[in-house]
Design a protein around this motif. Structure first.
Motif, mmCIF file in Angstrom:
data_model
loop_
_atom_site.group_PDB
_atom_site.id
_atom_site.type_symbol
_atom_site.label_atom_id
_atom_site.label_comp_id
_atom_site.label_asym_id
_atom_site.label_seq_id
_atom_site.Cartn_x
_atom_site.Cartn_y
_atom_site.Cartn_z
ATOM 1 N N THR A 88 16.005 -42.596 -25.543
ATOM 2 C CA THR A 88 17.496 -42.659 -25.482
ATOM 3 C C THR A 88 17.900 -44.046 -26.545
ATOM 4 N N ILE A 89 17.577 -45.009 -26.275
ATOM 5 C CA ILE A 89 18.035 -46.386 -27.066
ATOM 6 C C ILE A 89 17.776 -45.880 -28.480
ATOM 7 N N LYS A 90 16.644 -45.421 -28.891
ATOM 8 C CA LYS A 90 16.386 -44.935 -30.563
ATOM 9 C C LYS A 90 17.674 -43.956 -30.874
ATOM 10 N N LYS A 91 18.020 -42.944 -30.066
ATOM 11 C CA LYS A 91 18.889 -42.052 -30.208
ATOM 12 C C LYS A 91 20.219 -42.320 -30.465
ATOM 13 N N ALA A 92 20.461 -43.531 -29.484
ATOM 14 C CA ALA A 92 21.946 -44.039 -29.426
ATOM 15 C C ALA A 92 22.110 -44.885 -30.757
ATOM 16 N N VAL A 93 21.045 -45.591 -30.887
ATOM 17 C CA VAL A 93 21.243 -46.602 -32.039
ATOM 18 C C VAL A 93 21.278 -45.699 -33.695
ATOM 19 N N ALA A 94 20.680 -44.740 -33.521
ATOM 20 C CA ALA A 94 20.859 -43.917 -34.858
ATOM 21 C C ALA A 94 22.304 -43.172 -34.630
ATOM 22 N N ALA A 95 22.748 -43.115 -33.579
ATOM 23 C CA ALA A 95 24.069 -42.457 -33.785
ATOM 24 C C ALA A 95 25.369 -43.611 -33.928
ATOM 25 N N GLY A 96 24.975 -44.764 -34.010
ATOM 26 C CA GLY A 96 25.674 -45.961 -34.370
ATOM 27 C C GLY A 96 25.876 -46.964 -33.448
ATOM 28 N N ALA A 97 25.040 -46.947 -32.201
ATOM 29 C CA ALA A 97 25.105 -48.011 -31.056
ATOM 30 C C ALA A 97 24.351 -49.326 -31.684
ATOM 31 N N ILE A 98 24.841 -50.412 -31.032
ATOM 32 C CA ILE A 98 24.204 -51.582 -31.434
ATOM 33 C C ILE A 98 23.332 -52.295 -30.236
ATOM 34 N N LEU A 99 22.001 -52.326 -30.655
ATOM 35 C CA LEU A 99 21.102 -52.770 -29.604
ATOM 36 C C LEU A 99 21.424 -54.326 -29.279
ATOM 37 N N LEU A 100 21.290 -54.575 -28.124
ATOM 38 C CA LEU A 100 21.591 -55.874 -27.735
ATOM 39 C C LEU A 100 20.482 -56.619 -26.849
ATOM 40 N N GLU A 101 19.625 -55.873 -26.069
ATOM 41 C CA GLU A 101 18.490 -56.009 -25.381
ATOM 42 C C GLU A 101 17.346 -54.928 -25.415
ATOM 43 N N LYS A 102 16.186 -55.128 -25.963
ATOM 44 C CA LYS A 102 15.463 -54.134 -25.814
ATOM 45 C C LYS A 102 14.954 -53.899 -24.454
ATOM 46 N N PRO A 103 14.433 -52.736 -24.344
ATOM 47 C CA PRO A 103 13.827 -52.284 -22.836
ATOM 48 C C PRO A 103 12.927 -53.599 -22.435
ATOM 49 N N LYS A 104 13.182 -53.634 -20.963
ATOM 50 C CA LYS A 104 12.291 -54.843 -20.267
ATOM 51 C C LYS A 104 12.444 -54.270 -18.877
ATOM 52 N N THR A 105 10.960 -54.502 -18.378
ATOM 53 C CA THR A 105 10.780 -54.052 -16.861
ATOM 54 C C THR A 105 11.240 -55.343 -16.050
ATOM 55 N N LYS A 106 12.103 -54.765 -15.246
ATOM 56 C CA LYS A 106 12.405 -56.035 -13.898
ATOM 57 C C LYS A 106 11.473 -56.097 -13.153
ATOM 58 N N PRO A 107 11.697 -57.264 -12.127
ATOM 59 C CA PRO A 107 10.405 -57.416 -11.141
ATOM 60 C C PRO A 107 10.415 -56.215 -10.115
ATOM 61 N N TRP A 108 11.487 -55.445 -9.965
ATOM 62 C CA TRP A 108 11.625 -54.343 -9.180
ATOM 63 C C TRP A 108 10.864 -53.156 -9.488
ATOM 64 N N GLY A 109 10.510 -53.137 -10.956
ATOM 65 C CA GLY A 109 10.007 -52.136 -11.796
ATOM 66 C C GLY A 109 10.802 -51.084 -12.392
ATOM 67 N N GLN A 110 12.360 -51.351 -12.443
ATOM 68 C CA GLN A 110 13.019 -50.639 -13.316
ATOM 69 C C GLN A 110 12.981 -50.995 -14.605
ATOM 70 N N ILE A 111 13.300 -50.070 -15.804
ATOM 71 C CA ILE A 111 13.077 -50.652 -17.112
ATOM 72 C C ILE A 111 14.846 -50.593 -17.525
ATOM 73 N N VAL A 112 15.092 -51.439 -18.109
ATOM 74 C CA VAL A 112 16.508 -51.731 -18.250
ATOM 75 C C VAL A 112 16.729 -52.280 -19.808
ATOM 76 N N SER A 113 17.684 -51.591 -20.708
ATOM 77 C CA SER A 113 18.050 -52.104 -21.981
ATOM 78 C C SER A 113 19.539 -52.055 -22.267
ATOM 79 N N TYR A 114 20.002 -52.838 -23.103
ATOM 80 C CA TYR A 114 21.562 -52.777 -23.232
ATOM 81 C C TYR A 114 21.874 -52.582 -24.744
ATOM 82 N N ILE A 115 22.961 -51.804 -24.753
ATOM 83 C CA ILE A 115 23.519 -51.698 -26.133
ATOM 84 C C ILE A 115 25.010 -51.603 -26.049
ATOM 85 N N ARG A 116 25.745 -51.668 -27.241
ATOM 86 C CA ARG A 116 27.119 -51.411 -27.259
ATOM 87 C C ARG A 116 27.703 -50.356 -28.139
#
Length: 130
Positions: A88-116
């Motif tokens: 999803t991040i790759k597709k969004a960036v290809a569409a013009g989104a700006i990647l802020l934070e690459k996917p990271k696994t949180k202590p509770w197991g969830q994978i989270v990434s941030y774009i604009r």
């Protein structure tokens, strides 16, 4: 009972923003107002809506702070949940989104990434909570 119906983002170009969200995330437009000052996308139970900055200014007599990709994002985010965070991040960036934070696994197991998005709004792309 109150239901959360939609979030409205104030954007420079409603059609351009809707096209971005369609391309980046596969959402489908459900409504565009004549003149293109307002539009909605189907995202599941809650609609994601867009209003032109000009329309928003006419609704709010004291104005508002416009989102700007050159400034820090507002202290609020839109969250999209998917099993395919990296894809999803790759597709969004290809569409013009700006990647802020690459996917990271949180202590509770969830994978989270941030774009604009094109207007600078902060979007969290994350895996479901387990």
């Amino acid at each position: 009972m109150i239901n959360f119906g939609y979030t409205i983002l104030y954007v420079k170009d409603v059609n351009k923003s809707i096209e971005f969200y369609e391309k980046a995330f596969g959402f489908q437009r459900t409504f565009i107002a004549p003149g293109g000052d307002y539009g909605e996308l189907s995202t599941g139970n809650t609609k994601l809506s867009f209003a032109s900055v000009n329309l928003a200014k006419s609704n709010l007599k004291d104005g508002f702070i416009e989102s700007n990709p050159n400034n820090k994002p507002f202290g609020i985010e839109i969250g999209f949940v998917t099993e395919a965070v990296e894809e999803t991040i790759k597709k969004a960036v290809a569409a013009g989104a700006i990647l802020l934070e690459k996917p990271k696994t949180k202590p509770w197991g969830q994978i989270v990434s941030y774009i604009r998005d094109l207007d600078g709004f902060l979007i969290e792309i994350c895996s479901p909570m387990n």
